[in-house]
Design a protein around this motif. Structure first.
Motif, mmCIF file in Angstrom:
data_model
loop_
_atom_site.group_PDB
_atom_site.id
_atom_site.type_symbol
_atom_site.label_atom_id
_atom_site.label_comp_id
_atom_site.label_asym_id
_atom_site.label_seq_id
_atom_site.Cartn_x
_atom_site.Cartn_y
_atom_site.Cartn_z
ATOM 1 N N UNK A 53 -1.583 23.732 -1.347
ATOM 2 C CA UNK A 53 -2.906 23.284 -1.769
ATOM 3 C C UNK A 53 -2.981 21.651 -1.819
ATOM 4 N N UNK A 54 -1.927 20.972 -2.149
ATOM 5 C CA UNK A 54 -2.017 19.402 -2.404
ATOM 6 C C UNK A 54 -1.998 18.731 -0.999
ATOM 7 N N UNK A 55 -1.091 19.197 -0.114
ATOM 8 C CA UNK A 55 -0.728 18.494 1.127
ATOM 9 C C UNK A 55 -1.978 18.360 2.159
ATOM 10 N N UNK A 56 -2.565 19.406 2.271
ATOM 11 C CA UNK A 56 -4.013 19.177 2.966
ATOM 12 C C UNK A 56 -5.063 18.254 2.630
ATOM 13 N N UNK A 57 -5.025 18.361 1.350
ATOM 14 C CA UNK A 57 -6.053 17.376 0.502
ATOM 15 C C UNK A 57 -5.802 15.831 0.558
ATOM 16 N N UNK A 58 -4.305 15.709 0.457
ATOM 17 C CA UNK A 58 -3.816 14.110 0.639
ATOM 18 C C UNK A 58 -3.942 13.836 2.132
ATOM 19 N N UNK A 59 -3.434 14.665 3.271
ATOM 20 C CA UNK A 59 -3.470 14.268 4.604
ATOM 21 C C UNK A 59 -4.945 13.981 4.835
ATOM 22 N N UNK A 60 -5.953 14.866 4.151
ATOM 23 C CA UNK A 60 -7.263 14.745 4.888
ATOM 24 C C UNK A 60 -7.791 13.067 4.270
ATOM 25 N N UNK A 93 2.842 8.576 8.706
ATOM 26 C CA UNK A 93 3.267 9.328 9.714
ATOM 27 C C UNK A 93 2.141 9.942 10.276
ATOM 28 N N UNK A 94 1.148 10.304 9.547
ATOM 29 C CA UNK A 94 -0.096 10.934 10.154
ATOM 30 C C UNK A 94 -0.870 10.152 11.127
ATOM 31 N N UNK A 95 -0.800 8.817 10.866
ATOM 32 C CA UNK A 95 -1.514 7.976 11.484
ATOM 33 C C UNK A 95 -1.167 7.271 12.686
ATOM 34 N N UNK A 96 0.123 7.711 12.988
ATOM 35 C CA UNK A 96 0.775 7.466 14.334
ATOM 36 C C UNK A 96 0.470 8.179 15.254
ATOM 37 N N UNK A 135 -6.381 10.109 6.280
ATOM 38 C CA UNK A 135 -6.968 9.977 7.571
ATOM 39 C C UNK A 135 -8.162 8.974 7.587
ATOM 40 N N UNK A 136 -8.950 9.262 6.303
ATOM 41 C CA UNK A 136 -10.060 8.200 5.978
ATOM 42 C C UNK A 136 -9.656 6.834 5.652
ATOM 43 N N UNK A 137 -8.285 6.449 5.476
ATOM 44 C CA UNK A 137 -8.190 5.085 4.722
ATOM 45 C C UNK A 137 -7.243 4.430 6.024
ATOM 46 N N UNK A 138 -6.835 3.292 5.228
ATOM 47 C CA UNK A 138 -6.218 2.235 6.282
ATOM 48 C C UNK A 138 -4.754 2.510 6.011
ATOM 49 N N UNK A 139 -4.338 3.382 5.301
ATOM 50 C CA UNK A 139 -2.737 3.650 5.056
ATOM 51 C C UNK A 139 -2.209 3.961 6.385
ATOM 52 N N UNK A 140 -0.956 3.161 6.589
ATOM 53 C CA UNK A 140 -0.138 3.575 7.757
ATOM 54 C C UNK A 140 0.998 4.586 7.362
ATOM 55 N N UNK A 143 0.842 -1.227 -0.103
ATOM 56 C CA UNK A 143 0.051 -0.151 -0.093
ATOM 57 C C UNK A 143 0.993 1.203 0.030
ATOM 58 N N UNK A 144 1.926 1.351 1.012
ATOM 59 C CA UNK A 144 2.736 2.384 1.003
ATOM 60 C C UNK A 144 3.472 2.631 -0.450
ATOM 61 N N UNK A 145 4.175 1.533 -0.916
ATOM 62 C CA UNK A 145 4.670 1.732 -2.258
ATOM 63 C C UNK A 145 3.860 2.306 -3.424
#
Length: 174
Positions: free
Chosen positions: A154-161, A171-174, A164-169, A4-6
């Protein structure tokens, strides 16, 4: 490192490559490198040595392939690889504070400054570009800092939001 991370890292770099290809050139045909912005986002999301190595190497090779500067492959690989690990070190040192958007944008802008400076030095001193450093810095690197900072904003807040709604592990989910 999982699949998933890759996959997410590959998507980030491919979006950066697509943006790089569609943005028109300026200042002797040079253009801002949005793959750099995506590399920074990837480093913020996956701050570990293996991920940074992959992001830096992949971004450098793709930027080198797509560059409009004759002989620009080697400067791109060198600058992306060094920049990736310097930005990684800064993020690790400022782990808690680096999660704030303003500081993240500052780190991305400083990373773009470092990348552009390394690229120009290598291009001028190794492959012998005959355009003065100051001219290239003002016409290429400074606008790239502004554009990459805006793109990151513009892009970073969209990706982080979204993450946060997914199961990706990340640095934001730690």
């Amino acid at each position: 490192m999982n699949t998933k991370n890759l996959t997410l890292m590959a998507l980030l770099i491919s979006v950066g490559a697509a943006l790089y290809l569609v943005i028109p050139g300026y200042g002797e045909g040079m253009k801002p490198d949005f793959m750099l912005t995506m590399m920074f986002i990837g480093i913020f999301l996956f701050p570990d040595v293996k991920s940074v190595f992959l992001l830096g190497a992949t971004t450098g090779v793709l930027s080198g392939i797509f560059t409009s500067l004759p002989g620009g492959f080697i400067p791109n690989v060198i600058d992306k690889f060094i920049t990736a690990f310097v930005v990684f070190a800064v993020i690790v040192l400022l782990r808690k504070a680096a999660n704030h958007l303003i500081l993240s944008i500052i780190i991305a802008c400083c990373g773009t400054l470092l990348s552009g400076t390394i690229f120009l030095f290598v291009a001028i001193f190794v492959i012998g570009v005959n355009i003065p450093f100051g001219f290239l810095f003002i016409t290429v690197v400074l606008p790239a800092i502004a554009m990459n900072g805006l793109a990151f904003f513009i892009i970073y807040p969209i990706i982080t939001t979204l993450l946060k709604r997914t199961s990706f592990k990340t640095a934001l989910s730690n």
